[in-house]
Design an enzyme around this catalytic site. Structure first.
Site, short mmCIF file in Angstrom:
data_model
loop_
_atom_site.label_atom_id
_atom_site.label_comp_id
_atom_site.label_asym_id
_atom_site.label_seq_id
_atom_site.Cartn_x
_atom_site.Cartn_y
_atom_site.Cartn_z
N HIS A 1 -6.20 -4.48 -2.11
CA HIS A 1 -6.94 -3.63 -3.08
C HIS A 1 -6.30 -4.30 -4.46
O HIS A 1 -5.19 -4.72 -4.66
CB HIS A 1 -6.69 -1.98 -2.92
CG HIS A 1 -7.85 -1.62 -1.87
ND1 HIS A 1 -7.51 -1.36 -0.59
CD2 HIS A 1 -9.06 -1.25 -1.88
CE1 HIS A 1 -8.51 -1.19 0.15
NE2 HIS A 1 -9.51 -1.06 -0.67
N LYS B 1 -5.09 0.74 -7.80
CA LYS B 1 -5.19 1.69 -6.76
C LYS B 1 -3.82 2.32 -6.46
O LYS B 1 -2.87 1.74 -6.20
CB LYS B 1 -5.65 1.04 -5.39
CG LYS B 1 -6.08 1.95 -4.49
CD LYS B 1 -6.67 1.21 -3.24
CE LYS B 1 -7.11 2.33 -1.87
NZ LYS B 1 -8.20 3.03 -2.36
#
Length: 252
Positions: free
Chosen positions: A143, A147
């Site tokens: 990600h 995040k």
């Protein structure tokens, strides 16, 4: 034509879903709800769900946890099904979701992507064959660098889907650097990569003797979650009270 209310219409996902519905001949946005009303819309926008007096077949929610309690009360009062996409709900709110589902249809899922939810089902079929044959199971998720949680909720959902099909539950191993020992047979390893602007990538590896089978899903934009939410709303529009998830929407 399924008539929808977009709860959180002026947020990022709200704008994405507005565009998706505009190009979907089977759905129509008849109203939106957002505390920020400074964005021009082709449908009426209310500052709170309590002020919304427009009838609809379903509500799609991409708002914030603070607004969920009022939304659930509204759905029960008006008997309007809701696709609940807001994350970060407290334990108390999750209990309220379950109570609400006894009175009106509620769909809640860890990931709204149609592809991810199809993958959840495919993994169960693969696990039934490969786990008894001794294949090791690993999950790698990637990600963007903003995040904060790891592993991702989707990675855990993938592991949970695999574990549901096993006779004996496998333990989850998030960080092998803490213990210097070989992996056990009954474990699912999860690794997290954070960097750049990666929207989301999940890879499930079944590694056996002399062969490896990989399942991979890559998200290139957040639009996939909006598309899934719209499909979920179509599914939910005529459903009776109950708690549903995306596995109900996808029938293999």
């Amino acid at each position: 034509m399924v008539k929808l209310i977009m709860h959180g219409c002026n947020g990022k996902m709200g704008r994405v879903i507005t565009d998706i519905v505009k190009n979907d001949e089977h759905t129509e946005l008849v109203a939106g709800v957002d505390s920020y009303t400074g964005v021009p819309n082709e449908y009426p926008v209310f500052e709170s769900i309590e002020k919304c007096d427009v009838k609809a077949d379903a509500i799609i929610d991409f708002s914030n946890a603070a607004a969920v309690d009022g939304l659930l009360d509204y759905c029960v009062e008006k008997q309007v099904p809701v696709v609940l996409c807001t994350t970060g709900l407290s334990e108390e709110q999750l209990k309220k979701v379950e109570e609400t589902a006894k009175k009106v249809a509620v769909l809640k899922s860890a990931n709204m992507s149609l592809g991810i939810n199809m993958l959840l089902k495919l993994l169960q079929n693969a696990t039934k064959v490969l786990a008894p044959a001794g294949f090791d199971i690993e999950i790698v998720e990637k990600h963007h660098n903003q995040k904060v949680d790891a592993p991702s909720g989707t990675a855990i959902a993938l592991a949970d889907s695999i574990n549901e099909t096993l006779d004996h539950e496998y333990k989850y191993v998030y960080d092998r650097s803490q213990v210097r020992e070989k992996r056990t047979k009954k474990e699912i390893g999860m690794s997290a990569v954070r960097g750049g602007s990666i929207v989301g990538e999940h890879e499930v590896i079944f590694a056996g003797a002399d062969e490896v089978i990989e399942f991979k899903h890559t998200a290139y934009s957040k639009a996939i979650f909006g598309k899934g939410a719209v499909e979920a709303a179509k599914f939910l529009a005529d459903r009776q009270a109950g708690l549903y998830d995306m596995s109900d929407v996808i029938q293999l």
